[in-house]
Design a protein around this motif. Sequence first.
Motif, mmCIF file in Angstrom:
data_model
loop_
_atom_site.group_PDB
_atom_site.id
_atom_site.type_symbol
_atom_site.label_atom_id
_atom_site.label_comp_id
_atom_site.label_asym_id
_atom_site.label_seq_id
_atom_site.Cartn_x
_atom_site.Cartn_y
_atom_site.Cartn_z
ATOM 1 N N LEU A 137 44.937 42.142 37.222
ATOM 2 C CA LEU A 137 46.254 42.762 37.334
ATOM 3 C C LEU A 137 46.920 42.896 35.974
ATOM 4 O O LEU A 137 47.496 43.938 35.639
ATOM 5 C CB LEU A 137 47.153 41.938 38.252
ATOM 6 N N ARG A 138 46.850 41.834 35.194
ATOM 7 C CA ARG A 138 47.476 41.856 33.873
ATOM 8 C C ARG A 138 46.833 42.929 32.991
ATOM 9 O O ARG A 138 47.525 43.607 32.229
ATOM 10 C CB ARG A 138 47.357 40.472 33.228
ATOM 11 N N TRP A 139 45.515 43.104 33.121
ATOM 12 C CA TRP A 139 44.836 44.150 32.354
ATOM 13 C C TRP A 139 45.337 45.524 32.798
ATOM 14 O O TRP A 139 45.605 46.400 31.973
ATOM 15 C CB TRP A 139 43.327 44.055 32.551
ATOM 16 N N VAL A 140 45.453 45.721 34.095
ATOM 17 C CA VAL A 140 45.957 46.992 34.621
ATOM 18 C C VAL A 140 47.378 47.249 34.128
ATOM 19 O O VAL A 140 47.716 48.350 33.676
ATOM 20 C CB VAL A 140 45.908 47.004 36.168
ATOM 21 N N VAL A 178 39.040 44.065 52.185
ATOM 22 C CA VAL A 178 38.184 43.184 51.378
ATOM 23 C C VAL A 178 38.797 42.930 50.002
ATOM 24 O O VAL A 178 38.323 42.063 49.269
ATOM 25 C CB VAL A 178 36.771 43.787 51.221
ATOM 26 N N LEU A 179 39.840 43.687 49.658
ATOM 27 C CA LEU A 179 40.464 43.537 48.347
ATOM 28 C C LEU A 179 41.624 42.567 48.407
ATOM 29 O O LEU A 179 42.228 42.365 49.472
ATOM 30 C CB LEU A 179 40.983 44.904 47.846
ATOM 31 N N PRO A 180 41.990 41.957 47.284
ATOM 32 C CA PRO A 180 43.208 41.132 47.241
ATOM 33 C C PRO A 180 44.423 41.972 47.612
ATOM 34 O O PRO A 180 44.443 43.194 47.432
ATOM 35 C CB PRO A 180 43.274 40.678 45.777
ATOM 36 N N ALA A 181 45.456 41.305 48.128
ATOM 37 C CA ALA A 181 46.658 42.009 48.583
ATOM 38 C C ALA A 181 47.277 42.876 47.502
ATOM 39 O O ALA A 181 47.798 43.969 47.783
ATOM 40 C CB ALA A 181 47.680 40.984 49.085
ATOM 41 N N GLN A 182 47.200 42.411 46.243
ATOM 42 C CA GLN A 182 47.814 43.167 45.153
ATOM 43 C C GLN A 182 47.148 44.535 44.985
ATOM 44 O O GLN A 182 47.807 45.543 44.719
ATOM 45 C CB GLN A 182 47.728 42.377 43.845
ATOM 46 N N PHE A 183 45.822 44.584 45.128
ATOM 47 C CA PHE A 183 45.109 45.844 44.940
ATOM 48 C C PHE A 183 45.192 46.721 46.190
ATOM 49 O O PHE A 183 45.128 47.953 46.094
ATOM 50 C CB PHE A 183 43.668 45.570 44.532
ATOM 51 N N GLN A 184 45.345 46.105 47.358
ATOM 52 C CA GLN A 184 45.625 46.889 48.551
ATOM 53 C C GLN A 184 46.947 47.635 48.387
ATOM 54 O O GLN A 184 47.063 48.816 48.720
ATOM 55 C CB GLN A 184 45.693 45.979 49.779
ATOM 56 N N LYS A 185 47.936 46.927 47.876
ATOM 57 C CA LYS A 185 49.247 47.531 47.652
ATOM 58 C C LYS A 185 49.147 48.659 46.627
ATOM 59 O O LYS A 185 49.790 49.714 46.775
ATOM 60 C CB LYS A 185 50.236 46.463 47.180
ATOM 61 N N MET A 186 48.353 48.476 45.595
ATOM 62 C CA MET A 186 48.205 49.487 44.555
ATOM 63 C C MET A 186 47.653 50.788 45.142
ATOM 64 O O MET A 186 48.141 51.886 44.839
ATOM 65 C CB MET A 186 47.279 48.962 43.456
ATOM 66 N N ALA A 390 60.842 46.847 41.665
ATOM 67 C CA ALA A 390 61.104 46.021 40.473
ATOM 68 C C ALA A 390 59.981 46.083 39.446
ATOM 69 O O ALA A 390 59.423 45.066 39.047
ATOM 70 C CB ALA A 390 61.371 44.576 40.892
ATOM 71 N N GLY A 391 59.641 47.296 39.028
ATOM 72 C CA GLY A 391 58.561 47.447 38.057
ATOM 73 C C GLY A 391 57.220 47.164 38.707
ATOM 74 O O GLY A 391 56.772 47.879 39.601
ATOM 75 N N THR A 392 56.560 46.092 38.281
ATOM 76 C CA THR A 392 55.270 45.707 38.856
ATOM 77 C C THR A 392 55.400 44.541 39.828
ATOM 78 O O THR A 392 54.390 43.975 40.252
ATOM 79 C CB THR A 392 54.284 45.329 37.729
ATOM 80 N N TYR A 393 56.634 44.194 40.193
ATOM 81 C CA TYR A 393 56.864 43.054 41.090
ATOM 82 C C TYR A 393 56.153 43.239 42.422
ATOM 83 O O TYR A 393 55.606 42.287 42.986
ATOM 84 C CB TYR A 393 58.367 42.900 41.317
ATOM 85 N N ASN A 394 56.169 44.478 42.954
ATOM 86 C CA ASN A 394 55.552 44.679 44.267
ATOM 87 C C ASN A 394 54.044 44.503 44.241
ATOM 88 O O ASN A 394 53.410 44.395 45.289
ATOM 89 C CB ASN A 394 55.929 46.048 44.848
#
Length: 460
Positions: A137-140, A178-186, A390-394
């Motif tokens: 995530l930080r890299w993205v 199968v993906l982490p929640a953060q990448f599902q949201k993305m 909020a930027g990348t908060y979501n």
Amino acid sequence: MTLESTESSNPAGPRVISGVPPIDPGAAARATLKLDPDTFQRATDCVHCGLCLPACPTYTQNGLESDSPRGRIHLMKGLAEGRIGPSEAVLGHLDLCLDCRACETACPSGVVYHELIEATREHFIAMRPTTLTDKLLRWVFFHLFPHPTRLKVALLPARVLQKLGLWGLATHRRVLGVLPAQFQKMAQMLPPDGPLWERRLASPVKPTTATRRVGLFTGCIGSVLYQEINRQTVAILERLGCEVVIPTGQACCGAIHHHGGDSHEAKALARKNLEAFLDLGGEKPLDWIVTNIAGCGAMLREYDDLLRDDPALTAKAKALSEKMRDISEVLVELGKPTDLKPVPMTVTYHDACHLRHAQQVADPPRQILSWIPGMRVVPLAESEICCGAAGTYNLSQPAMARDLAERKLRNIAATGARVCVMGNVGCAMQIDSEARRMGMPLRVVHPVTLLHAAMFGGED
């Protein structure tokens, strides 16, 4: 002091405020948080009145004092004074803050809360446990989002799938699950349609006799996913007699880095933008620097504070900050256009946090909507409460972000409007994607889009 003593839903008298332990004379020397004295003063200005509590999205959502502005200020003071340590729980409460700055609007003491939370987060960034997901995530955040060309390349497979009608299959919950929640949201946040490769927006080359000269900040994610709004902005400004300049050397505003604990890169990007916008050459300087993205505008407007420790750039940073405007402010100053066409539509308006609270711009977007014949604007309850973007908060805090989005959408549904207007791409992506997830018929638009329709036609 235990963390549990900070958790109270009583705005009048939280235990963490009334039960401050005496400071050990040697505690400050052992403190793990070292803040700039001016930044630390921001915390001591807080008088713990509690007027910020009803404005805080996380506090009003879960009722925890430690997830309120004054509770977090007390935690940060405790860290700086050596009374508590940076436990996982303490840092968790600080990380859950959206940095929406609604507390600053509500605060009677003028506490500049965002400087305190941002400095604290940067100080502890290396202490947080990092998983592979966190690192990706930080890299993205730092190496993909701020670079439009890289972002367009990364989005190309998704755009091809959309054109082939296969995106829905590719993002089915059984596939994305199968993906982490953060990448599902993305994946969920990608607008459902768009060009395969967004054309770069360049300054018009035609001669101009315009009396106003405006620099347009196009944004990084905004210039890829919402470039049409930039084109509409240019068309409106030119119709109103402005010459629009789009510097090719402009970079990301730096907000993603600054809020993510990398102030060094944020300052480097700020220096690039100072050079791009203030060193254009020619005899006529810019009257304004304009953006239609609230988050970028808030960051650019505070370059003078970001670069306050760089004497060589102090004057330039101040000059850019003073010229910075949201597009709605400039349009109101230029005045209502003539011969506006009717746009018969019922809409409601959501205040983007970094427009309402960071830039203190609330009336201009509403005034623009009031110009448009046939448009009915229905007030939105809790319009000034964060939608969870909020930027990348979501992406970093998807659970709280979803709760806040659902709360926002319930309020929107209660208005009866099927169109929600807002001046920030982050809010647009958040609210639009969550409405689609919930099966709620809702169209999300920028005020510029509606004014463009009234000036040039084409809106149904």
